[in-house]
Design a protein around this motif. Structure first.
Motif, PDB file in Angstrom:
ATOM      1  N   ASN A   1     -18.633 -50.597  14.624  1.00  0.00           N
ATOM      2  CA  ASN A   1     -18.359 -51.126  15.956  1.00  0.00           C
ATOM      3  C   ASN A   1     -16.721 -51.040  16.290  1.00  0.00           C
ATOM      4  O   ASN A   1     -16.339 -51.920  16.857  1.00  0.00           O
ATOM      5  CB  ASN A   1     -19.083 -52.575  16.119  1.00  0.00           C
ATOM      6  CG  ASN A   1     -18.626 -53.339  14.952  1.00  0.00           C
ATOM      7  OD1 ASN A   1     -17.499 -52.844  14.256  1.00  0.00           O
ATOM      8  ND2 ASN A   1     -19.096 -54.396  15.014  1.00  0.00           N
ATOM      9  N   HIS A   2     -16.267 -49.997  15.783  1.00  0.00           N
ATOM     10  CA  HIS A   2     -14.788 -49.754  16.006  1.00  0.00           C
ATOM     11  C   HIS A   2     -14.462 -49.300  17.437  1.00  0.00           C
ATOM     12  O   HIS A   2     -15.446 -48.643  18.156  1.00  0.00           O
ATOM     13  CB  HIS A   2     -14.371 -48.505  15.174  1.00  0.00           C
ATOM     14  CG  HIS A   2     -12.707 -48.180  15.654  1.00  0.00           C
ATOM     15  ND1 HIS A   2     -11.912 -49.035  14.944  1.00  0.00           N
ATOM     16  CD2 HIS A   2     -12.389 -47.406  15.670  1.00  0.00           C
ATOM     17  CE1 HIS A   2     -10.806 -48.376  15.297  1.00  0.00           C
ATOM     18  NE2 HIS A   2     -10.936 -47.592  15.817  1.00  0.00           N
ATOM     19  N   GLN A   3     -13.692 -49.791  18.239  1.00  0.00           N
ATOM     20  CA  GLN A   3     -13.066 -49.580  19.735  1.00  0.00           C
ATOM     21  C   GLN A   3     -11.653 -48.998  19.660  1.00  0.00           C
ATOM     22  O   GLN A   3     -10.894 -49.378  18.842  1.00  0.00           O
ATOM     23  CB  GLN A   3     -13.222 -50.779  20.361  1.00  0.00           C
ATOM     24  CG  GLN A   3     -14.726 -51.373  20.299  1.00  0.00           C
ATOM     25  CD  GLN A   3     -14.797 -52.667  21.148  1.00  0.00           C
ATOM     26  OE1 GLN A   3     -14.364 -53.705  20.558  1.00  0.00           O
ATOM     27  NE2 GLN A   3     -15.306 -52.563  22.310  1.00  0.00           N
ATOM     28  N   GLU A   4     -11.516 -48.316  20.597  1.00  0.00           N
ATOM     29  CA  GLU A   4     -10.164 -47.798  20.834  1.00  0.00           C
ATOM     30  C   GLU A   4      -9.231 -48.812  20.855  1.00  0.00           C
ATOM     31  O   GLU A   4      -7.896 -48.883  20.497  1.00  0.00           O
ATOM     32  CB  GLU A   4     -10.331 -46.859  22.174  1.00  0.00           C
ATOM     33  CG  GLU A   4     -10.601 -45.542  21.568  1.00  0.00           C
ATOM     34  CD  GLU A   4     -10.353 -44.493  22.642  1.00  0.00           C
ATOM     35  OE1 GLU A   4      -9.569 -44.783  23.618  1.00  0.00           O
ATOM     36  OE2 GLU A   4     -10.906 -43.343  22.887  1.00  0.00           O
ATOM     37  N   MET A   5      -9.512 -49.861  21.704  1.00  0.00           N
ATOM     38  CA  MET A   5      -8.821 -51.185  21.957  1.00  0.00           C
ATOM     39  C   MET A   5      -8.180 -51.857  20.653  1.00  0.00           C
ATOM     40  O   MET A   5      -7.164 -52.565  20.587  1.00  0.00           O
ATOM     41  CB  MET A   5      -9.546 -52.310  22.773  1.00  0.00           C
ATOM     42  CG  MET A   5     -10.441 -53.015  22.134  1.00  0.00           C
ATOM     43  SD  MET A   5     -11.253 -54.364  23.151  1.00  0.00           S
ATOM     44  CE  MET A   5     -12.066 -53.580  24.224  1.00  0.00           C
ATOM     45  N   ASP A   6      -8.927 -51.713  19.470  1.00  0.00           N
ATOM     46  CA  ASP A   6      -8.640 -52.200  18.315  1.00  0.00           C
ATOM     47  C   ASP A   6      -7.270 -51.563  17.739  1.00  0.00           C
ATOM     48  O   ASP A   6      -6.615 -52.210  17.018  1.00  0.00           O
ATOM     49  CB  ASP A   6      -9.718 -51.776  17.227  1.00  0.00           C
ATOM     50  CG  ASP A   6     -10.957 -52.396  17.525  1.00  0.00           C
ATOM     51  OD1 ASP A   6     -10.785 -53.686  18.262  1.00  0.00           O
ATOM     52  OD2 ASP A   6     -11.999 -52.341  17.156  1.00  0.00           O
ATOM     53  N   GLU A   7      -6.935 -50.287  18.206  1.00  0.00           N
ATOM     54  CA  GLU A   7      -6.111 -49.829  17.675  1.00  0.00           C
ATOM     55  C   GLU A   7      -4.465 -50.132  18.337  1.00  0.00           C
ATOM     56  O   GLU A   7      -3.592 -49.557  18.200  1.00  0.00           O
ATOM     57  CB  GLU A   7      -6.236 -48.079  18.090  1.00  0.00           C
ATOM     58  CG  GLU A   7      -7.212 -47.506  17.252  1.00  0.00           C
ATOM     59  CD  GLU A   7      -7.462 -46.090  17.368  1.00  0.00           C
ATOM     60  OE1 GLU A   7      -6.640 -45.484  18.043  1.00  0.00           O
ATOM     61  OE2 GLU A   7      -8.494 -45.531  17.024  1.00  0.00           O
ATOM     62  N   LYS A   8      -4.803 -50.824  19.512  1.00  0.00           N
ATOM     63  CA  LYS A   8      -3.599 -51.550  20.276  1.00  0.00           C
ATOM     64  C   LYS A   8      -2.969 -52.834  19.485  1.00  0.00           C
ATOM     65  O   LYS A   8      -2.313 -53.428  20.188  1.00  0.00           O
ATOM     66  CB  LYS A   8      -4.025 -51.820  21.760  1.00  0.00           C
ATOM     67  CG  LYS A   8      -4.129 -50.633  22.509  1.00  0.00           C
ATOM     68  CD  LYS A   8      -4.889 -50.616  23.701  1.00  0.00           C
ATOM     69  CE  LYS A   8      -5.043 -49.419  24.459  1.00  0.00           C
ATOM     70  NZ  LYS A   8      -5.571 -49.473  25.714  1.00  0.00           N
ATOM     71  N   LEU A   9      -3.891 -53.330  18.517  1.00  0.00           N
ATOM     72  CA  LEU A   9      -3.503 -54.628  17.657  1.00  0.00           C
ATOM     73  C   LEU A   9      -2.267 -54.324  17.205  1.00  0.00           C
ATOM     74  O   LEU A   9      -1.754 -53.105  16.959  1.00  0.00           O
ATOM     75  CB  LEU A   9      -4.637 -54.749  16.572  1.00  0.00           C
ATOM     76  CG  LEU A   9      -5.910 -55.302  17.195  1.00  0.00           C
ATOM     77  CD1 LEU A   9      -6.736 -55.235  15.798  1.00  0.00           C
ATOM     78  CD2 LEU A   9      -5.568 -56.941  17.732  1.00  0.00           C
ATOM     79  N   SER A  10      -1.260 -55.382  17.126  1.00  0.00           N
ATOM     80  CA  SER A  10       0.066 -55.321  16.672  1.00  0.00           C
ATOM     81  C   SER A  10       0.340 -54.818  15.139  1.00  0.00           C
ATOM     82  O   SER A  10       1.231 -54.332  14.793  1.00  0.00           O
ATOM     83  CB  SER A  10       0.690 -56.550  16.853  1.00  0.00           C
ATOM     84  OG  SER A  10       0.131 -57.740  16.088  1.00  0.00           O
TER      85      SER A  10
END
Length: 697
Positions: free
Chosen positions: A104-113
């Protein structure tokens, strides 16, 4: 500025002192059994002491190259936001090479600090390795299995460390009480082991300050005895620091000398624990403690024992306690017993961390993870794992009784984990650090060749105890891989059988569907769409709450997620439906706390989303938002219900026999006997609704 520097130095020194009681226990207890295990085979001693000088030379250079240069200077720098261990390296690789194993990986996860992936520039060799993994998906699965193998060997290490440490320490009493039967030594060891595992629930932070002074006293005492023995028995042992003696040793002893190296590698047991426990302390504090205290103390201890052995060949199987001067024997024996307890503590703490990371990445059955400190994040206790380790330790202690056989098993586990770390570090240096090929090859050839030498010598001892870590690690590997396979297949079923919310709403009048007051929290693994279990629920019970929230609690491949980035809120369907989705993100070292008002935090996040939702700032829109917020707050006051899917996976009829065995028997057994989702997520039992459903995978 000077005050800040002083505080910083004080903090580093305090953490360095505490680390002695948590991290270095395993490493510092090794002198109890290194020489004994090394000379347990057919290796014989001659008058010229070339064998003893050669073994000490191997110990010194192994300790210096592997423990100091590889781990302290290089591996400790490969932390993942302050976290260490095999899974931390794997997490780095997954982020930088985009090898996500989380479905359930999402692209928005890559925006985490904390989701840093370095500079945009790519080195040629880094690009080549990434493209290889992209073109060959099976290589990603092979990498996961390789990481799991190293993890399983580390878990096997946590079974063998308490066993050999405690048994070696207690067996020293037979020097003073020769008539004491071996059975009593085993019984005493078992009692100590039970005591060690019984106090784990009180947490690392409570034992760190108790264990640190004992560890300090232990290291100071064995180093002082080492200096005394060196001066008294054979000052010439200092010349064995020359690597020439390693060559002389192998030349004169041949294959027997090579086989005996499986005992030498026990001198660096605990270096992997040092890396795995990095999250409990800081990298700098661990480096300071090792470089300026632990390293010199242990080298002096090994040197002194070698000097004693050179004049007392007949005491080779009890050299450690024989080398202790008579007046201080009993104080050192007592400290040694406590040091053995500390050595066990180090690997047990590391195992809790490893299992927690495995659970977050869906590679281990659900277990209850308890925070033992309200101030220090990452210090945890896992009851099931604790008692499982205790039973295995007792079985090995009672079953083998021989520290030499346990030592052979221990050596194989240690070298396997170190080889896995070296291979992963090679990939990290290539993909993450973007080092030149010559630098990466130098690292791999230098440290890999040394560890391979020790690994081959340990493999030779498989019939003499080396089979134990292989059996343990393969058992854990099979269970962990089946669990990962089963959870992945269940997620794929959910994705393929998503339900349209518009269709459910359209069916409302025909099945008499009603909306009841309150908030309904539907837990799902999906980050998009409506899970099949919800459709199953409303067709059997055509009523759901005025405000409905689909909650997806998921892990991301970073160690920690800040509270401000925890919730990602979105709508499901039109605004009038009153349905939301909340993706709740945790890092692989994050653990949902027992005392945590999740419901209030979730409602606050939804209200904030409604307030800031784009859609114009006209008066009618503002009025609608206020009405919706009021409706949400009224629903909260009416109470919340938690709806969980109790799904059972079954293999399709067309599946192979092996798949049916894995899914219908092994995975089903683990699912039935592991902790429920409600326990892991700390869901209150009173407002809990469970919906049963069978998944055919």
């Amino acid at each position: 500025m000077n005050h800040l520097k002083t505080v910083s130095c004080a903090n580093v020194l305090t953490l360095a002192y505490q680390s002695l009681g948590v991290i270095y226990g395993d490493l510092s207890i090794s002198p109890l059994y290194v020489y004994k295990t090394t000379f347990s085979g057919k290796l014989s001693l001659h008058e010229d002491d070339e064998e003893i000088f050669g073994v000490f030379s191997f110990i010194f250079w192994t300790f210096t190259l592997i423990a100091l240069f590889k781990y302290v200077f290089i591996v400790l720098s490969a932390d993942d936001n302050g976290e260490g261990g095999t899974f931390a390296l794997y997490s780095l690789l997954c982020r930088y090479a985009k090898l996500s194993v989380l479905p359930n990986h999402q692209e928005m996860d890559e925006k985490l600090s904390t989701y840093a992936t370095g500079s945009p520039g790519e080195a040629r060799q880094s690009t080549a390795v990434k493209s290889f993994f992209e073109k060959h998906p099976k290589s990603q699965k092979c990498l996961l299995i390789f990481v799991l193998l190293g993890t399983c060997m580390a878990i096997g290490d946590s079974v063998l460390t308490p066993t050999i440490s405690v048994l070696s320490a207690v067996s020293g009493v037979k020097l003073k009480i020769p008539e004491l039967h071996e059975n009593y030594v085993v019984i005493i060891s078992c009692i100590i082991l039970v005591a060690i595992f019984s106090v784990q629930r009180y947490g690392t932070h409570r034992v760190a300050f108790i264990f640190a002074p004992i560890s300090t006293a232990w290291l100071l005492s064995i180093s002082s005895i080492g200096v005394y023995n060196t001066i008294k028995w054979n000052p010439r042992i200092v010349s064995a620091l020359s690597p020439v003696y390693m060559y002389k040793f192998l030349r004169s002893t041949g294959i027997e000398g090579w086989v005996s190296l499986g005992g030498v590698v026990l001198s660096i047991t605990g270096v992997e624990t040092m890396f795995a426990d990095l999250g409990h302390f800081s990298s700098l504090s661990i480096k300071v403690a090792f470089s300026f205290f632990v390293y010199p103390c242990l080298i002096l201890a090994y040197m002194g024992e070698a000097a004693f052995l050179s004049k007392h060949h007949e005491d080779i199987q009890r050299s450690f306690y024989k080398a202790i001067p008579e007046p201080v024997f009993w104080p050192v024996f007592i400290i040694a017993t406590f040091a053995a307890v500390i050595g066990s503590q180090a690997v047990i703490s590391a195992t809790f961390s490893i299992i927690s990371q495995c659970c977050a990445l869906d590679c281990f059955p659900r277990v209850k993870i308890i925070h033992t400190s309200s101030k220090i994040h990452g210090q945890i206790y896992i009851p099931e794992v604790n008692w499982m380790l205790m039973c295995l330790c007792l079985a090995v202690t009672v079953g083998l009784r021989d520290t030499n056989m346990i030592g052979h098993a221990y050596g194989l586990a240690v070298t396997s984990v170190m080889l896995v770390t070296t291979c992963l570090m090679t990939l990290v240096m290539t993909i993450v650090w973007k080092q030149r090929t010559i630098t990466v090859l130098a690292f791999l050839l230098c440290f890999g060749s040394i560890e391979l030498l020790y690994f081959t010598s340990c493999v030779y001892k498989i019939p003499e105890g080396g089979w134990i870590p292989i059996l343990l690690s393969l058992s854990f590997l099979v269970l962990m891989y089946i669990w990962n396979y089963g959870t992945t297949k269940k997620h794929e079923f959910d994705v393929e059988n998503k339900v349209s919310i518009d269709r459910i709403i359209a069916l409302g009048p025909s099945i008499g569907m009603v909306r009841v007051p309150g908030i309904g929290l539907v837990y799902t693994n999906l980050v998009t769409g409506v899970p099949a279990v919800f459709g199953h629920f409303v067709t059997n019970l055509p009523a759901f709450h005025r405000i409905l929230v689909f909650v997806c609690v998921k892990s991301v491949q970073v160690p920690y997620v800040g509270e401000e980035e925890r919730f990602v809120i979105s709508r499901v369907g039109p605004k009038e439906y009153g349905m939301f989705r909340s993706v709740v993100r945790y890092g692989y070292r994050d653990v949902p706390r027992e005392v945590y008002d999740f419901e209030s935090r979730l409602v606050s996040a939804i209200v904030e989303f409604v307030e800031t939702e784009p859609g114009g700032g006209e008066g009618s829109e503002l009025r609608r938002r206020k009405e919706e917020i009021l409706e949400i707050m009224e629903a909260k006051e009416a109470g919340a219900a938690y709806i969980l899917g109790q799904s059972y996976a079954k293999a399709k009829q067309s599946s192979s026999v092996l798949k049916k065995l894995a899914v219908n028997v092994v995975f089903a057994f683990m699912s039935t006997n592991c902790r429920g989702t409600d326990v892991v997520l700390n869901v209150p039992h009173t407002p809990l609704l469970e919906v049963g459903m069978v998944y055919y995978v």
